[in-house]
Design a protein around this motif. Structure first.
Motif, PDB file in Angstrom:
ATOM      1  N   LEU A   1       2.488  20.763 -15.508  1.00 45.07           N
ATOM      2  CA  LEU A   1       1.410  21.741 -15.633  1.00 45.07           C
ATOM      3  C   LEU A   1       1.805  23.092 -15.044  1.00 45.07           C
ATOM      4  O   LEU A   1       1.545  24.141 -15.624  1.00 45.07           O
ATOM      5  CB  LEU A   1       0.178  21.182 -14.895  1.00 45.07           C
ATOM      6  CG  LEU A   1      -1.172  21.706 -15.334  1.00 45.07           C
ATOM      7  CD1 LEU A   1      -1.425  21.439 -16.790  1.00 45.07           C
ATOM      8  CD2 LEU A   1      -2.265  21.074 -14.488  1.00 45.07           C
TER       9      LEU A   1
ATOM     10  N   ASN B   1       0.820  -1.210   0.000  1.00 51.80           N
ATOM     11  CA  ASN B   1       0.000   0.000   0.000  1.00 51.80           C
ATOM     12  C   ASN B   1       0.855   1.262   0.000  1.00 51.80           C
ATOM     13  O   ASN B   1       0.528   2.247  -0.651  1.00 51.80           O
ATOM     14  CB  ASN B   1      -0.937   0.005   1.203  1.00 51.80           C
ATOM     15  CG  ASN B   1      -1.986  -1.084   1.095  1.00 51.80           C
ATOM     16  OD1 ASN B   1      -2.055  -1.758   0.066  1.00 51.80           O
ATOM     17  ND2 ASN B   1      -2.778  -1.267   2.123  1.00 51.80           N
TER      18      ASN B   1
ATOM     19  N   ILE C   1      -5.705  16.528  -2.179  1.00 51.56           N
ATOM     20  CA  ILE C   1      -6.084  15.242  -2.783  1.00 51.56           C
ATOM     21  C   ILE C   1      -5.027  14.172  -2.477  1.00 51.56           C
ATOM     22  O   ILE C   1      -5.344  13.082  -2.011  1.00 51.56           O
ATOM     23  CB  ILE C   1      -6.276  15.385  -4.309  1.00 51.56           C
ATOM     24  CG1 ILE C   1      -7.502  16.249  -4.603  1.00 51.56           C
ATOM     25  CG2 ILE C   1      -6.449  14.016  -4.957  1.00 51.56           C
ATOM     26  CD1 ILE C   1      -7.640  16.679  -6.061  1.00 51.56           C
ATOM     27  N   ILE C   2      -3.764  14.511  -2.693  1.00 51.34           N
ATOM     28  CA  ILE C   2      -2.718  13.487  -2.548  1.00 51.34           C
ATOM     29  C   ILE C   2      -2.548  13.091  -1.078  1.00 51.34           C
ATOM     30  O   ILE C   2      -2.464  11.914  -0.749  1.00 51.34           O
ATOM     31  CB  ILE C   2      -1.362  13.975  -3.101  1.00 51.34           C
ATOM     32  CG1 ILE C   2      -1.472  14.289  -4.585  1.00 51.34           C
ATOM     33  CG2 ILE C   2      -0.274  12.917  -2.896  1.00 51.34           C
ATOM     34  CD1 ILE C   2      -0.262  15.013  -5.139  1.00 51.34           C
ATOM     35  N   TYR C   3      -2.486  14.095  -0.212  1.00 54.29           N
ATOM     36  CA  TYR C   3      -2.152  13.796   1.187  1.00 54.29           C
ATOM     37  C   TYR C   3      -3.363  13.760   2.105  1.00 54.29           C
ATOM     38  O   TYR C   3      -3.212  13.604   3.319  1.00 54.29           O
ATOM     39  CB  TYR C   3      -1.122  14.809   1.700  1.00 54.29           C
ATOM     40  CG  TYR C   3       0.178  14.692   0.956  1.00 54.29           C
ATOM     41  CD1 TYR C   3       1.030  13.617   1.184  1.00 54.29           C
ATOM     42  CD2 TYR C   3       0.531  15.603  -0.021  1.00 54.29           C
ATOM     43  CE1 TYR C   3       2.211  13.485   0.476  1.00 54.29           C
ATOM     44  CE2 TYR C   3       1.708  15.480  -0.737  1.00 54.29           C
ATOM     45  CZ  TYR C   3       2.542  14.417  -0.481  1.00 54.29           C
ATOM     46  OH  TYR C   3       3.700  14.275  -1.192  1.00 54.29           O
TER      47      TYR C   3
ATOM     48  N   GLY D   1       2.188   1.846  -3.381  1.00 52.37           N
ATOM     49  CA  GLY D   1       1.119   2.399  -4.219  1.00 52.37           C
ATOM     50  C   GLY D   1       0.961   3.882  -3.976  1.00 52.37           C
ATOM     51  O   GLY D   1       0.794   4.676  -4.908  1.00 52.37           O
ATOM     52  N   LEU D   2       1.028   4.274  -2.695  1.00 50.10           N
ATOM     53  CA  LEU D   2       0.868   5.685  -2.338  1.00 50.10           C
ATOM     54  C   LEU D   2       2.018   6.519  -2.897  1.00 50.10           C
ATOM     55  O   LEU D   2       1.819   7.589  -3.456  1.00 50.10           O
ATOM     56  CB  LEU D   2       0.792   5.829  -0.817  1.00 50.10           C
ATOM     57  CG  LEU D   2       0.562   7.238  -0.293  1.00 50.10           C
ATOM     58  CD1 LEU D   2      -0.769   7.800  -0.770  1.00 50.10           C
ATOM     59  CD2 LEU D   2       0.600   7.265   1.230  1.00 50.10           C
TER      60      LEU D   2
ATOM     61  N   LEU E   1       1.615   6.961  -6.548  1.00 48.18           N
ATOM     62  CA  LEU E   1       0.584   7.973  -6.792  1.00 48.18           C
ATOM     63  C   LEU E   1       1.154   9.377  -6.604  1.00 48.18           C
ATOM     64  O   LEU E   1       0.939  10.269  -7.418  1.00 48.18           O
ATOM     65  CB  LEU E   1      -0.582   7.755  -5.821  1.00 48.18           C
ATOM     66  CG  LEU E   1      -1.795   8.644  -6.005  1.00 48.18           C
ATOM     67  CD1 LEU E   1      -2.666   8.132  -7.131  1.00 48.18           C
ATOM     68  CD2 LEU E   1      -2.605   8.703  -4.728  1.00 48.18           C
TER      69      LEU E   1
ATOM     70  N   LEU F   1      -4.276  24.946  -8.134  1.00 46.81           N
ATOM     71  CA  LEU F   1      -3.651  23.669  -8.470  1.00 46.81           C
ATOM     72  C   LEU F   1      -2.831  23.133  -7.294  1.00 46.81           C
ATOM     73  O   LEU F   1      -2.921  21.947  -6.947  1.00 46.81           O
ATOM     74  CB  LEU F   1      -2.760  23.869  -9.693  1.00 46.81           C
ATOM     75  CG  LEU F   1      -2.242  22.626 -10.370  1.00 46.81           C
ATOM     76  CD1 LEU F   1      -3.390  21.848 -10.972  1.00 46.81           C
ATOM     77  CD2 LEU F   1      -1.255  22.999 -11.462  1.00 46.81           C
TER      78      LEU F   1
ATOM     79  N   ASN G   1      -5.303  22.262  -4.224  1.00 45.96           N
ATOM     80  CA  ASN G   1      -6.141  21.099  -4.569  1.00 45.96           C
ATOM     81  C   ASN G   1      -5.313  19.812  -4.567  1.00 45.96           C
ATOM     82  O   ASN G   1      -5.708  18.805  -3.971  1.00 45.96           O
ATOM     83  CB  ASN G   1      -6.757  21.252  -5.964  1.00 45.96           C
ATOM     84  CG  ASN G   1      -7.935  22.203  -5.972  1.00 45.96           C
ATOM     85  OD1 ASN G   1      -8.400  22.628  -4.915  1.00 45.96           O
ATOM     86  ND2 ASN G   1      -8.412  22.562  -7.135  1.00 45.96           N
ATOM     87  N   SER G   2      -4.162  19.874  -5.238  1.00 47.32           N
ATOM     88  CA  SER G   2      -3.345  18.655  -5.375  1.00 47.32           C
ATOM     89  C   SER G   2      -2.885  18.156  -4.017  1.00 47.32           C
ATOM     90  O   SER G   2      -2.919  16.953  -3.745  1.00 47.32           O
ATOM     91  CB  SER G   2      -2.116  18.916  -6.232  1.00 47.32           C
ATOM     92  OG  SER G   2      -2.482  19.570  -7.393  1.00 47.32           O
TER      93      SER G   2
ATOM     94  N   GLU H   1       3.016  15.041 -13.112  1.00 48.18           N
ATOM     95  CA  GLU H   1       1.985  15.724 -13.895  1.00 48.18           C
ATOM     96  C   GLU H   1       1.883  17.198 -13.501  1.00 48.18           C
ATOM     97  O   GLU H   1       1.778  18.080 -14.348  1.00 48.18           O
ATOM     98  CB  GLU H   1       0.612  15.050 -13.678  1.00 48.18           C
ATOM     99  CG  GLU H   1       0.491  13.673 -14.292  1.00 48.18           C
ATOM    100  CD  GLU H   1       0.516  13.711 -15.817  1.00 48.18           C
ATOM    101  OE1 GLU H   1       0.190  14.759 -16.390  1.00 48.18           O
ATOM    102  OE2 GLU H   1       0.898  12.703 -16.438  1.00 48.18           O
ATOM    103  N   ILE H   2       1.914  17.426 -12.172  1.00 46.44           N
ATOM    104  CA  ILE H   2       1.727  18.793 -11.692  1.00 46.44           C
ATOM    105  C   ILE H   2       2.913  19.670 -12.069  1.00 46.44           C
ATOM    106  O   ILE H   2       2.744  20.825 -12.441  1.00 46.44           O
ATOM    107  CB  ILE H   2       1.510  18.785 -10.165  1.00 46.44           C
ATOM    108  CG1 ILE H   2       0.159  18.148  -9.850  1.00 46.44           C
ATOM    109  CG2 ILE H   2       1.542  20.194  -9.591  1.00 46.44           C
ATOM    110  CD1 ILE H   2       0.019  17.709  -8.427  1.00 46.44           C
TER     111      ILE H   2
ATOM    112  N   ASN I   1       3.605  10.150  -9.526  1.00 42.31           N
ATOM    113  CA  ASN I   1       2.865  10.420 -10.766  1.00 42.31           C
ATOM    114  C   ASN I   1       2.251  11.798 -10.717  1.00 42.31           C
ATOM    115  O   ASN I   1       2.286  12.557 -11.687  1.00 42.31           O
ATOM    116  CB  ASN I   1       1.742   9.389 -10.968  1.00 42.31           C
ATOM    117  CG  ASN I   1       2.279   8.099 -11.518  1.00 42.31           C
ATOM    118  OD1 ASN I   1       3.432   8.044 -11.944  1.00 42.31           O
ATOM    119  ND2 ASN I   1       1.459   7.068 -11.487  1.00 42.31           N
ATOM    120  N   SER I   2       1.663  12.112  -9.558  1.00 34.48           N
ATOM    121  CA  SER I   2       0.993  13.404  -9.416  1.00 34.48           C
ATOM    122  C   SER I   2       2.001  14.530  -9.518  1.00 34.48           C
ATOM    123  O   SER I   2       1.767  15.521 -10.196  1.00 34.48           O
ATOM    124  CB  SER I   2       0.281  13.490  -8.069  1.00 34.48           C
ATOM    125  OG  SER I   2      -0.506  12.367  -7.873  1.00 34.48           O
TER     126      SER I   2
END
Lengths: 471, 122
Positions: free
Chosen positions: A162, A144, A182-184, A147-148, A151, A175, A178-179, A158-159, A154-155
């Motif tokens: 952007l 897990n 969402i992530i943490y 996986g985190l 994630l 941005l 929000n990110s 991408e960020i 990847n984020s």
């Protein structure tokens, strides 16, 4: 992040595995989470428990209280006797760094384990059960966690792509906050930007984060100084932060830790970023977050710089009004809007009388003071919805949406009088003003030309005069 | 695909699409996709099948999941989607504030006859 997130596994599947293991080992097994709350059910019917609870599930408050208290005091492993006389082995699950929960292993049948040999055999069996379950849990945790981290990375990838392509400050702020939420799974996230000698909170999200927006914290505040005294983040409790405006109303849980990151670039302090400390971050997680924060600092620095350049390009440095170039766009938009919605629109053209003589006599610095003071008097005489602009040397234009020519003339007269009575340095200053109301099919040029012509008429009538275009 | 499976998946697909559209209006598509990715990961710890959810800048599709359901009709689709929606709305509330998230939830709830209330155990 939810405290048990890393142990987020299907209890249904887990129960099947646990029950199979319990049957194979002929021992009863049940598990509690890190808070001492039941995670799984009894694997096998316990005769004594059945008598007490009339079923397989752990429902008796007395048992729950006992296990919770026993779990809390179990450091590694322990031998316990439950309130109904069952002898049990208790184990702490996880590692020293990461407590996952507790395991209770009990005999499958009702026994007091009086015989020494019987007891040793049971303890050996319980230890084997513990080792198996702990290994499985650690493997799940590791999976897990991986996986985190995947994630997160990847984020961040991408960020970062952007963020380097977005230049609008509001979008960058959105941005970033929000990110991170969402992530943490953060309960609170805020970004403050440096404005001169203070930090101004530009964005806040999460638990009452919006209450922080607009709050200002001086750079010389001891807590802010402490944050910027190092490059690493400061871990601050919500109680410590309550000395800053905006935090008094925050109903974050007492003891909540906020990680406050100073945002630095080569140009100096950009601002700061606060995030409710994510659980189970670990070393790699902290590094990932720091990478993200570094990108955020650069993106914020770029966006802030671009916003400043844009504002400077649109604004007259001396008066703070819009400049002539922007006026044309603003007036075109207002004309379109007036035509579409059928409301009135008027324009005032103001020219300071004999300004060249004043400038030549008293110098350009004195002339600048007159221009600044005139701008201030105009600003004080108009609504916030009106738009003032410095058109040229000593010429100003005021656009009044939703205003008829006659009403605009009243505003112009108010401005004229306030200039006339204002004690400017060296000598009295007056202005001539022309007012024109927009007509159907007026263009920017035709409307400005009529306002200019009206101003000329005011000059012709002896200056310090107001003329309303009659057409 | 059997009609029942098609109907079940279709129902959730519409619900997720509505959620996606409603939240992207406030958050933008990048943040919404990140949110979906986050929740997919969380739910996948329990239900691997949620990884079959397809999403991009244009929205969400359950086509692959429907095919999987055809092979494994016992998949607890309702529980999986409800877990997804509950977590999604929880995080959304932090991003938009409870009032606006509640607005979205209520609007969807009206359209989907109490599915979301059920997901919260109301």
């Amino acid at each position: 992040m939810h405290p048990n997130l890393l142990l987020n596994i299907s209890v249904r599947y887990w129960q099947d595995f646990q029950d199979t293991l319990a049957r194979a080992m002929n021992a009863n097994v049940y598990i509690f989470d890190a808070n001492g709350d039941p995670f799984s059910r009894f694997s096998l019917p316990a005769e004594l428990c059945q008598e007490v609870n009339k079923g397989r599930e752990l429902r008796n408050e007395k048992c729950i209280d006992f296990y919770r208290s026993a779990c809390g005091s179990t450091e590694d492993k322990d031998m316990l006797t439950c309130p109904y006389g069952l002898k049990l082995c208790a184990y702490r699950l996880g590692s020293y760094a990461q407590k996952i929960g507790y395991l209770i292993v009990a005999p499958a049948g009702h026994t007091t384990l009086m015989e020494r040999e019987e007891e040793i055999a049971f303890i050996t069996k319980a230890h084997n059960v513990y080792r198996t379950i702990n290994e499985v849990f650690n493997a799940i945790l590791e999976r897990n966690l991986l996986g985190l981290r995947r994630l997160e990375l990847n984020s961040i990838y991408e960020i970062s792509r952007l963020m380097t392509s977005i230049v609008e400050l509001d979008r960058v702020l959105e941005l970033i906050t929000n990110s991170l939420i969402i992530i943490y799974q953060a309960d609170l996230c805020f970004v403050g930007l440096r404005e001169g000698d203070k930090i101004r909170v530009a964005q806040g999200k999460g638990v009452r984060g919006n209450l922080l927006i607009g709050k200002e914290w001086p750079l010389v505040h001891p807590l802010i100084e402490r944050i910027f005294s190092k490059v690493e983040p400061s871990s601050l409790s919500i109680e410590e932060l309550k000395v800053l405006p905006g935090f008094t109303g925050t109903d974050a849980a007492p003891g909540t830790e906020i990680m406050v990151y100073p945002l630095w670039t080569a140009l100096g302090i950009v601002g700061l970023l606060g995030i409710a400390a994510p659980v189970s971050l670990g070393d790699n997680g902290s590094k990932n977050l720091q990478i993200y924060i570094n990108f955020a600092a650069v993106a914020l620095a770029n966006a802030t710089l671009i916003r400043r350049l844009e504002r400077e390009a649109e604004t007259d440095f001396l008066t703070g009004f819009l400049n002539r170039r922007v006026l044309r766009d603003v007036l075109a938009t207002e004309l379109q809007r007036a035509a579409r919605y059928g409301y009135h629109l008027s324009v005032i053209f103001l020219d300071i009388d004999d300004f060249k003589v004043y400038n030549d006599t008293f110098g350009h610095l004195a002339g600048d003071v007159v221009l600044q003071k005139t701008a201030e008097l105009i600003k004080n005489s108009i609504r916030t919805t009106d738009i003032a602009c410095r058109y040229g040397g000593e010429e100003f234009i005021i656009v009044l949406p939703g205003t008829k020519g006659g009403d605009a003339a009243k505003v112009a007269e108010r401005i004229r009088k306030s200039i006339e009575i204002n004690p400017f340095p060296h000598r009295r200053i007056t202005a001539s003003l022309g007012v024109a109301q927009a007509k159907k099919n007026d263009s920017v040029d035709s409307l400005l030309a009529r306002a200019d012509q009206a101003c000329y008429q005011a000059k012709e009538r002896g200056k310090n005069y107001l003329y309303l275009d009659p057409s | 695909m059997s009609e029942i499976i098609e109907k079940r998946i279709g129902h959730y697909e519409t619900l997720l699409r509505e959620m996606w559209t409603a939240s992207s209006k406030y958050l933008g598509t990048f943040s919404v996709n990140l949110l979906v990715e986050r929740v997919v990961w969380e739910v996948s710890l329990e239900y691997k099948e949620i990884e079959l959810l397809q999403y991009d800048q244009n929205g969400i599709s359950c086509a692959k999941m429907a095919a999987r359901l055809e092979e494994n009709p016992d998949l607890p689709v309702e529980d999986m989607f409800m877990k997804f929606i509950t977590r999604y709305v929880e995080i959304l509330a932090r991003l938009l504030g409870h009032e606006r998230a509640e607005e979205i939830r209520k609007k969807l709830d009206e359209e989907f006859a109490g599915d979301l209330s059920a997901s919260r155990g109301e």
